[in-house]
Write a protein that holds these residues in place. Structure first.
Motif, mmCIF file in Angstrom:
data_model
loop_
_atom_site.group_PDB
_atom_site.id
_atom_site.type_symbol
_atom_site.label_atom_id
_atom_site.label_comp_id
_atom_site.label_asym_id
_atom_site.label_seq_id
_atom_site.Cartn_x
_atom_site.Cartn_y
_atom_site.Cartn_z
ATOM 1 N N PRO B 185 31.412 33.672 92.443
ATOM 2 C CA PRO B 185 31.012 34.577 93.537
ATOM 3 C C PRO B 185 30.674 35.972 92.992
ATOM 4 C CG PRO B 185 33.393 34.375 93.481
ATOM 5 C CD PRO B 185 32.865 33.477 92.411
ATOM 6 N N THR B 186 30.014 36.759 93.821
ATOM 7 C CA THR B 186 29.603 38.100 93.399
ATOM 8 C C THR B 186 30.786 38.919 92.918
ATOM 9 O OG1 THR B 186 28.514 37.909 95.537
ATOM 10 C CG2 THR B 186 27.779 39.681 94.113
ATOM 11 N N LYS B 187 31.884 38.770 93.617
ATOM 12 C CA LYS B 187 33.098 39.421 93.135
ATOM 13 C C LYS B 187 34.318 38.619 93.589
ATOM 14 C CE LYS B 187 33.196 42.648 97.016
ATOM 15 N NZ LYS B 187 33.251 44.041 97.414
ATOM 16 N N GLY B 188 35.446 38.963 93.055
ATOM 17 C CA GLY B 188 36.671 38.298 93.470
ATOM 18 C C GLY B 188 36.927 36.998 92.718
ATOM 19 N N PRO B 189 38.065 36.384 93.038
ATOM 20 C CA PRO B 189 38.515 35.219 92.263
ATOM 21 C C PRO B 189 38.158 33.866 92.861
ATOM 22 C CG PRO B 189 40.325 36.099 93.578
ATOM 23 C CD PRO B 189 39.083 36.851 93.981
ATOM 24 N N ASN B 190 37.303 33.823 93.898
ATOM 25 C CA ASN B 190 37.030 32.538 94.553
ATOM 26 C C ASN B 190 36.036 31.687 93.767
ATOM 27 O OD1 ASN B 190 38.836 32.938 96.647
ATOM 28 N ND2 ASN B 190 37.293 34.115 97.807
ATOM 29 N N ILE B 191 36.420 31.364 92.561
ATOM 30 C CA ILE B 191 35.567 30.559 91.692
ATOM 31 C C ILE B 191 35.792 29.094 92.040
ATOM 32 C CG2 ILE B 191 35.238 29.904 89.274
ATOM 33 C CD1 ILE B 191 36.012 32.882 88.643
ATOM 34 N N VAL B 192 34.702 28.346 92.130
ATOM 35 C CA VAL B 192 34.798 26.954 92.562
ATOM 36 C C VAL B 192 34.187 26.042 91.499
ATOM 37 C CG1 VAL B 192 34.175 25.322 94.374
ATOM 38 C CG2 VAL B 192 34.508 27.732 94.949
ATOM 39 N N LEU B 193 34.885 24.956 91.213
ATOM 40 C CA LEU B 193 34.313 23.936 90.334
ATOM 41 C C LEU B 193 33.297 23.172 91.157
ATOM 42 C CD1 LEU B 193 34.304 22.269 87.705
ATOM 43 C CD2 LEU B 193 36.120 20.879 88.695
ATOM 44 N N SER B 194 32.001 23.368 90.858
ATOM 45 C CA SER B 194 30.981 22.820 91.751
ATOM 46 C C SER B 194 30.425 21.488 91.272
ATOM 47 C CB SER B 194 29.842 23.825 91.942
ATOM 48 O OG SER B 194 29.178 24.048 90.728
ATOM 49 N N GLU B 195 30.469 21.229 89.962
ATOM 50 C CA GLU B 195 29.880 19.987 89.480
ATOM 51 C C GLU B 195 30.482 19.612 88.130
ATOM 52 O OE1 GLU B 195 25.590 20.187 89.375
ATOM 53 O OE2 GLU B 195 25.408 18.046 88.964
ATOM 54 N N GLU B 196 30.531 18.316 87.836
ATOM 55 C CA GLU B 196 30.957 17.853 86.518
ATOM 56 C C GLU B 196 29.845 17.010 85.935
ATOM 57 O OE1 GLU B 196 34.902 16.073 86.703
ATOM 58 O OE2 GLU B 196 35.411 17.446 88.332
ATOM 59 N N LEU B 197 29.285 17.466 84.839
ATOM 60 C CA LEU B 197 28.172 16.751 84.221
ATOM 61 C C LEU B 197 28.726 15.792 83.176
ATOM 62 C CD1 LEU B 197 25.909 19.890 83.562
ATOM 63 C CD2 LEU B 197 26.018 18.499 85.647
ATOM 64 N N ALA B 198 28.363 14.514 83.313
ATOM 65 C CA ALA B 198 28.965 13.506 82.432
ATOM 66 C C ALA B 198 27.892 12.737 81.674
ATOM 67 C CB ALA B 198 29.827 12.561 83.253
ATOM 68 N N ARG B 199 27.185 13.419 80.791
ATOM 69 C CA ARG B 199 26.153 12.742 80.013
ATOM 70 C C ARG B 199 26.508 12.653 78.529
ATOM 71 N NH1 ARG B 199 21.535 10.494 82.054
ATOM 72 N NH2 ARG B 199 21.494 10.794 84.303
ATOM 73 N N HIS B 200 27.590 13.318 78.146
ATOM 74 C CA HIS B 200 27.997 13.289 76.732
ATOM 75 C C HIS B 200 29.197 12.368 76.568
ATOM 76 C CE1 HIS B 200 25.501 16.687 75.249
ATOM 77 N NE2 HIS B 200 25.652 17.173 76.471
ATOM 78 N N GLN B 201 29.276 11.692 75.421
ATOM 79 C CA GLN B 201 30.392 10.784 75.141
ATOM 80 C C GLN B 201 31.400 11.391 74.170
ATOM 81 O OE1 GLN B 201 30.356 7.806 76.793
ATOM 82 N NE2 GLN B 201 28.439 8.535 77.712
ATOM 83 N N THR B 202 31.009 12.440 73.478
ATOM 84 C CA THR B 202 31.894 13.063 72.477
ATOM 85 C C THR B 202 32.117 14.529 72.862
ATOM 86 O OG1 THR B 202 30.045 13.673 71.058
ATOM 87 C CG2 THR B 202 31.042 11.531 70.637
ATOM 88 N N PRO B 203 33.108 15.193 72.246
ATOM 89 C CA PRO B 203 33.424 16.572 72.652
ATOM 90 C C PRO B 203 32.206 17.502 72.633
ATOM 91 C CG PRO B 203 35.083 15.753 71.130
ATOM 92 C CD PRO B 203 34.027 14.706 71.198
#
Lengths: 379, 371
Positions: B185-203
């Motif tokens: 967000p523009t300010k403040g702590p309301n950070i949201v995990l919006s997506e998980e990208l799963a195209r890699h198999q290794t770290p």
């Protein structure tokens, strides 16, 4: 970091320990049969199957101090005794030697070849015991089975974990100073010549491709180093050519074991951090350590075989002096458990300590000096 | 601590001064590239602890308005932030630690990186426990994301690594190959995990981004992993995978994105330049004799910095061929930092006229600027 680091750390440090002990046993003119017994006892303890199985389980690394206790125990697995100053020096030499090998490893994966060099050489130190040779070969297979299949990425993580373990350790070692591979500040010299790692091209070429993947231009640039191509890849076979020399025995009668205790490490802030802050995790670490050491079967002394004391220094006076002048920041006395008071907190460790005491009694008649209980209090 | 190295600037200080006077006396346009030494070693910035052997172990935040530069270096279980004036005098310092958790030893930090978003700057720290996001000066932690290692943690160490900001998103890579996308967000702590990208198999090893030019379907994010695989994305409320560039068994330790060109540095010392839209390789440089630890780009001039464990730093100029539009490269400068296994390298200004490096076991930031 990598949970697969401990076996490599343990085997390589153990290999360095055996090189040094072998050289000191000769230098101190210990009779052949005693020297043979010591080497065989330590090697068979080190490669004990139960201990190896415990070691190869994926796990985190121990602290430098905790690992040191494992080697204390290992070095005393036979009739030979080392006092505190000699043990400190032995551990310093082992750690700096392996730090050098990890730092100079051409590829992260080559840390496996360094380990195999150690195992090859350890087999040469075993005398007249097919059983112990078989133990080492078994570990060899365990090692190549697990590590032979790891990816370059996993080895990169292992090497980073090892380097973080050795970070800020700058003890000057005379054999390295003489060979000009270490400078007076305790830092290692990194060469900018010689063969590149296997799988790496000699730097200096830029290749340009078109949309179809056809090479359309080659230009050269001046890299600044003077490298040559890698000769061939080291072999992971039981009797293979490792190609790499790192990890082979660098000591000989003409190249004795010596250390300069360095006061060069002036940047103490970071080094002492570990020892000033009381570690709340120490107890958990001790549990793990007890499980690991518990797998190490120390042979009960059979009969009244007289023991002896090995000195890592040229004279007893030098050894005493070293004990007095050792810089505080290099002290390993950190995890402080009162063996006598804390018995209930860790019964397993106490049981192991009990085994130490048996060993202790057996040699009271033969050796002066070092006090086992005092040493255990420094665990 | 580099006793031997720190003697060097003193010993050669006079000749360096002379060199700089001579070059400034005879300087003419276009001559810079021909001079044997384009860069001069500046005063080093002392660190409280030495740098850990990690790739991309230096983050730089330029604050030209205040004539300040922020540096961040990982020591191991702690990381150090400091701000320095142009002469290299450290002004303020701060030590950050990874959040404690269960385990034998204190958790190790894997990376720190300043994420410059359109409206705020966050400092992101990744460790073996999770992801910590701070206000840019590291004073207040605004968000914490714990890693869920699950059963995997018994055989594999969990960690987060690879940090980059794209638009109002912060992307962070993990040991499992997943890329976590956080909406900031523009300010403040309301950070949201919006997506998980799963195209890699290794770290995940590194993530690169560049501000999108407004067109749809233009690559603005590249994720790299330990197998060398690159995934090229268009960021947005839902990230779109544009293309994948296969690896060749060697980790891609560092990646950069500039005007549609991907620069990737590998564990075998190679730098490869790809067309981001198609994934076609256009340039392959046998750049270093050991693994590359860091790449950086000076966006104003298209200069690429590469640093490796072979103790060398190289600067390259990227361009497009006027005839066919293909990516081209030219070597501009090479610098050896004796006996230093480099682990981090960054330009210190957008025009690429100064850069800084860190080395394993070395308790200072080494700085260079053009003569």
């Amino acid at each position: 970091m990598s949970m697969r680091t401990l076996p490599l750390l343990f085997l390589n440090l153990g290999g360095e320990m055996l090189y040094i002990l072998d050289q000191r046993l000769r230098a101190q003119n210990i009779p052949g049969d005693k020297a043979r017994k010591v080497m065989n006892d330590i090697i068979s303890t080190m490669f004990n199957q139960k201990f190896m199985d415990e070691l190869f389980k994926p796990q985190e690394l121990y602290s430098k101090k905790a690992l040191r206790t494992v080697y204390d125990r290992l070095a005393h697995a036979s009739i030979m005794r080392l006092n505190q100053a000699s043990m400190d020096k032995l551990y310093d030499l082992m750690t700096m030697a392996f730090k050098y090998q990890v730092l100079l490893c051409p590829r992260p994966k080559d840390v496996l070849l360094v380990t195999l060099n150690h195992l090859d050489a350890i087999k040469g130190l075993i005398q007249d015991s097919p059983t112990i040779l078989h133990q080492v070969d078994k570990t060899f297979r365990q090692l190549t089975d697990i590590y032979g299949g790891l990816s370059a990425g996993e080895f990169q993580l292992i090497r980073q974990t090892l380097l973080i373990f050795f970070q800020d350790l700058h003890i000057r070692v005379s054999i390295f100073l003489k060979d000009k591979v270490q400078n007076s500040s305790g830092r290692f010299v990194l060469p900018v010549s010689g063969p590149v790692p296997w799988g790496t091209e000699v730097p200096g070429l830029i290749r340009t491709f078109n949309n179809k993947g056809k090479e359309v231009k080659r230009t050269e640039f001046k890299h600044g180093g003077s490298y040559v191509a890698a000769p061939k890849e080291g072999s992971l076979e039981l009797y293979g050519d490792r190609v790499l020399k790192l990890g082979t025995n660098m000591y000989s009668v003409n190249r004795p074991v010596e250390t300069h205790m360095s006061a060069a490490s002036k940047n103490l802030a970071s080094q002492t951090q570990e020892s000033i802050v009381p570690n709340p995790l120490a107890k958990e670490e001790l549990n793990l350590l007890a499980r690991l050491i518990g797998g190490m079967e120390i042979q009960k002394p059979s009969g009244p075989e007289p023991g002896f004391r090995l000195n890592l220094f040229t004279t007893d006076e030098e050894e005493e002096q070293a004990a007095l002048t050792r810089p505080e920041e290099l002290s390993y006395k950190v995890i402080n458990i009162q063996a006598t008071q804390d018995q209930q907190t860790n019964q397993e460790l106490v049981r192991i300590m009990g085994e130490f005491e048996i060993t202790d009694q057996s040699r009271q008649s033969s050796s002066k000096g070092d006090d086992w209980l005092a040493m255990m209090d420094e665990l | 601590m580099v006793a031997a190295d720190s003697e060097r600037p003193n010993a050669s200080g006079v000749s360096e001064l002379l060199e700089s006077r001579l070059s400034s006396a005879f300087r003419a346009p276009g001559i810079d590239r021909l001079s044997p030494r384009m860069f001069r070693r500046e005063r080093s910035i002392p660190l409280r602890g030495s740098a850990a052997a990690l790739c991309n172990n230096l983050s730089v935040l330029q604050l030209p308005a205040r004539n300040l530069t922020h540096f961040g270096v990982v020591h191991g279980p702690s990381a150090q932030l400091l701000s320095a004036a142009p002469e290299g005098v450290p002004l303020a310092q701060r030590q950050l630690h990874a959040k404690e958790g269960a385990g034998v030893s204190p958790p190790l930090i894997t990376q720190i990186h300043w994420c410059v978003l359109p409206f705020r700057v966050l400092l992101v720290l990744t460790s073996h426990r999770g992801i910590q996001m701070y206000e840019s000066d590291g004073s207040v932690m605004v968000y914490w994301h714990a890693l869920d290692a699950g059963d995997a943690s018994l055989v594999q160490a969990a960690f987060a690594r690879g940090i980059a900001a794209s638009g109002h998103y912060v992307c962070v890579g993990t040991w499992s190959g997943q890329v976590l996308v956080f909406d900031i967000p523009t300010k403040g702590p309301n950070i949201v995990l919006s997506e998980e990208l799963a195209r890699h198999q290794t770290p995940i090893s590194d993530i690169a981004t560049e501000p999108a030019q407004g067109q749809d379907c233009v690559a603005d994010t590249v994720t790299a992993d330990d197998s060398g695989l690159l995934c090229v994305w268009r960021s947005g409320p839902k990230f779109k995978l544009l293309t994948q560039i296969p690896g060749f068994g060697v980790p891609c330790s560092s990646v950069q994105l500039w005007q549609g060109t991907i620069a990737a540095g590998y564990g075998n010392g190679q730098v490869r330049l790809y067309e981001a839209s198609t994934g076609t390789v256009h340039v392959q440089i046998d750049a270093h004799a050991r693994a590359i630890c860091a790449l950086d780009l000076a966006p104003e001039v298209g200069k690429l910095l590469s640093a490796a464990e072979d103790t060398f730093v190289h600067i390259w100029k990227l361009s497009r061929s006027p005839e066919d539009g293909y990516i081209e490269v030219e070597h501009c400068h090479g610098e050896c930092v004796p006996d230093t296994q480099l682990c981090g390298a960054r330009f210190c200004d957008p025009s690429g006229s100064s850069f800084a490096v860190t080395g394993y076991d070395v308790a200072e930031i080494l700085r260079f600027s053009s003569i």
